[in-house]
Write a protein that holds these residues in place. Sequence first.
Motif, PDB file in Angstrom:
ATOM      1  N   GLY A  68     -18.962  77.050 -39.664  1.00  0.00           N
ATOM      2  CA  GLY A  68     -20.236  76.330 -40.216  1.00  0.00           C
ATOM      3  C   GLY A  68     -20.550  76.456 -41.772  1.00  0.00           C
ATOM      4  O   GLY A  68     -19.944  76.682 -42.663  1.00  0.00           O
ATOM      5  N   GLY A  69     -22.060  76.500 -42.004  1.00  0.00           N
ATOM      6  CA  GLY A  69     -22.749  76.456 -43.306  1.00  0.00           C
ATOM      7  C   GLY A  69     -22.151  77.222 -44.511  1.00  0.00           C
ATOM      8  O   GLY A  69     -21.875  76.784 -45.310  1.00  0.00           O
ATOM      9  N   MET A  70     -22.148  78.326 -44.215  1.00  0.00           N
ATOM     10  CA  MET A  70     -21.760  79.457 -45.262  1.00  0.00           C
ATOM     11  C   MET A  70     -20.336  79.225 -45.503  1.00  0.00           C
ATOM     12  O   MET A  70     -20.034  79.217 -46.795  1.00  0.00           O
ATOM     13  N   LEU A  71     -19.809  79.056 -44.567  1.00  0.00           N
ATOM     14  CA  LEU A  71     -18.057  78.926 -45.028  1.00  0.00           C
ATOM     15  C   LEU A  71     -17.892  77.564 -45.716  1.00  0.00           C
ATOM     16  O   LEU A  71     -17.166  77.626 -46.610  1.00  0.00           O
ATOM     17  N   ALA A  72     -18.564  76.743 -45.211  1.00  0.00           N
ATOM     18  CA  ALA A  72     -18.640  75.236 -45.937  1.00  0.00           C
ATOM     19  C   ALA A  72     -19.255  75.496 -47.232  1.00  0.00           C
ATOM     20  O   ALA A  72     -18.402  74.860 -48.198  1.00  0.00           O
ATOM     21  N   GLN A  73     -20.130  76.197 -47.552  1.00  0.00           N
ATOM     22  CA  GLN A  73     -20.427  76.499 -48.844  1.00  0.00           C
ATOM     23  C   GLN A  73     -19.706  77.108 -49.770  1.00  0.00           C
ATOM     24  O   GLN A  73     -19.309  76.775 -50.886  1.00  0.00           O
ATOM     25  N   CYS A  74     -18.895  78.280 -49.314  1.00  0.00           N
ATOM     26  CA  CYS A  74     -17.833  79.037 -49.933  1.00  0.00           C
ATOM     27  C   CYS A  74     -16.857  77.981 -50.254  1.00  0.00           C
ATOM     28  O   CYS A  74     -16.420  78.097 -51.402  1.00  0.00           O
ATOM     29  N   GLN A  75     -16.508  77.072 -49.426  1.00  0.00           N
ATOM     30  CA  GLN A  75     -15.202  76.497 -49.779  1.00  0.00           C
ATOM     31  C   GLN A  75     -15.687  75.357 -50.785  1.00  0.00           C
ATOM     32  O   GLN A  75     -14.971  74.975 -51.703  1.00  0.00           O
ATOM     33  N   GLY A  76     -16.970  74.925 -50.982  1.00  0.00           N
ATOM     34  CA  GLY A  76     -17.544  73.831 -51.756  1.00  0.00           C
ATOM     35  C   GLY A  76     -17.379  74.580 -53.207  1.00  0.00           C
ATOM     36  O   GLY A  76     -17.137  74.133 -54.286  1.00  0.00           O
ATOM     37  N   LEU A  77     -18.005  76.108 -53.216  1.00  0.00           N
ATOM     38  CA  LEU A  77     -17.711  76.675 -54.580  1.00  0.00           C
ATOM     39  C   LEU A  77     -16.383  76.849 -54.813  1.00  0.00           C
ATOM     40  O   LEU A  77     -16.120  76.970 -56.163  1.00  0.00           O
ATOM     41  N   SER A  78     -15.575  77.199 -54.034  1.00  0.00           N
ATOM     42  CA  SER A  78     -14.119  77.399 -54.359  1.00  0.00           C
ATOM     43  C   SER A  78     -13.688  75.918 -55.049  1.00  0.00           C
ATOM     44  O   SER A  78     -12.633  76.041 -55.841  1.00  0.00           O
ATOM     45  N   LYS A  79     -13.857  74.866 -54.430  1.00  0.00           N
ATOM     46  CA  LYS A  79     -13.594  73.657 -55.094  1.00  0.00           C
ATOM     47  C   LYS A  79     -14.066  73.457 -56.400  1.00  0.00           C
ATOM     48  O   LYS A  79     -13.342  73.075 -57.285  1.00  0.00           O
ATOM     49  N   GLU A  80     -15.127  73.993 -56.688  1.00  0.00           N
ATOM     50  CA  GLU A  80     -15.958  73.835 -57.952  1.00  0.00           C
ATOM     51  C   GLU A  80     -15.223  74.808 -58.940  1.00  0.00           C
ATOM     52  O   GLU A  80     -14.933  74.425 -60.102  1.00  0.00           O
ATOM     53  N   VAL A  81     -14.747  75.959 -58.319  1.00  0.00           N
ATOM     54  CA  VAL A  81     -14.348  76.847 -59.165  1.00  0.00           C
ATOM     55  C   VAL A  81     -12.751  76.516 -59.734  1.00  0.00           C
ATOM     56  O   VAL A  81     -12.470  76.485 -60.805  1.00  0.00           O
ATOM     57  N   THR A  82     -12.178  75.612 -58.776  1.00  0.00           N
ATOM     58  CA  THR A  82     -10.793  74.911 -59.206  1.00  0.00           C
ATOM     59  C   THR A  82     -11.200  73.798 -60.167  1.00  0.00           C
ATOM     60  O   THR A  82     -10.355  73.873 -61.192  1.00  0.00           O
ATOM     61  N   GLU A  83     -12.249  73.013 -59.986  1.00  0.00           N
ATOM     62  CA  GLU A  83     -12.309  71.965 -60.929  1.00  0.00           C
ATOM     63  C   GLU A  83     -12.746  72.503 -62.323  1.00  0.00           C
ATOM     64  O   GLU A  83     -12.390  71.942 -63.602  1.00  0.00           O
ATOM     65  N   LEU A  84     -13.459  73.666 -62.325  1.00  0.00           N
ATOM     66  CA  LEU A  84     -13.936  74.208 -63.777  1.00  0.00           C
ATOM     67  C   LEU A  84     -12.527  74.992 -64.540  1.00  0.00           C
ATOM     68  O   LEU A  84     -12.535  74.740 -65.536  1.00  0.00           O
ATOM     69  N   SER A  85     -11.745  75.534 -63.413  1.00  0.00           N
ATOM     70  CA  SER A  85     -10.392  75.997 -64.145  1.00  0.00           C
ATOM     71  C   SER A  85      -9.699  74.942 -64.776  1.00  0.00           C
ATOM     72  O   SER A  85      -9.068  75.130 -65.768  1.00  0.00           O
ATOM     73  N   GLN A  86      -9.483  73.757 -63.911  1.00  0.00           N
ATOM     74  CA  GLN A  86      -8.974  72.651 -64.594  1.00  0.00           C
ATOM     75  C   GLN A  86      -9.365  72.220 -65.670  1.00  0.00           C
ATOM     76  O   GLN A  86      -8.706  71.812 -66.869  1.00  0.00           O
TER      77      GLN A  86
END
Length: 123
Positions: A68-86
Amino acid sequence: METEAEKFIQLLSQSPDGVLDLNKAAEVLKVQKRRIYDITNVLEGIHLIKKKSKNNVQWMGCSLSEDGGMLAQCQGLSKEVTELSQEEKKLDELIQSCTLDLKLLTEDSENQRYPLCHLFGGG
């Protein structure tokens, strides 16, 4: 396709105590340690992990097995980290390219006839 950050969080979730060795993470994910630092810096900045020791971090966020929510939020933040790294990688490449261009311009014998000091009113 999973991002490096999502894979990193999966590694954290596989640890019984939520502690992960960063050297092991870099090895398992087959990425440079710099990319691991990019991920941990963001996760630490939003208080999802903390440094346990020099090369170990500990998960401080929600239960990683939780749906649910928190895990989805964590995954969203993970995606953002990847985009920022790129984006960071692109900027690093641009800086290198500009540095090389400037070096080539200043070393070109044709440009030596026009010293920079004259351009700025000196000399």
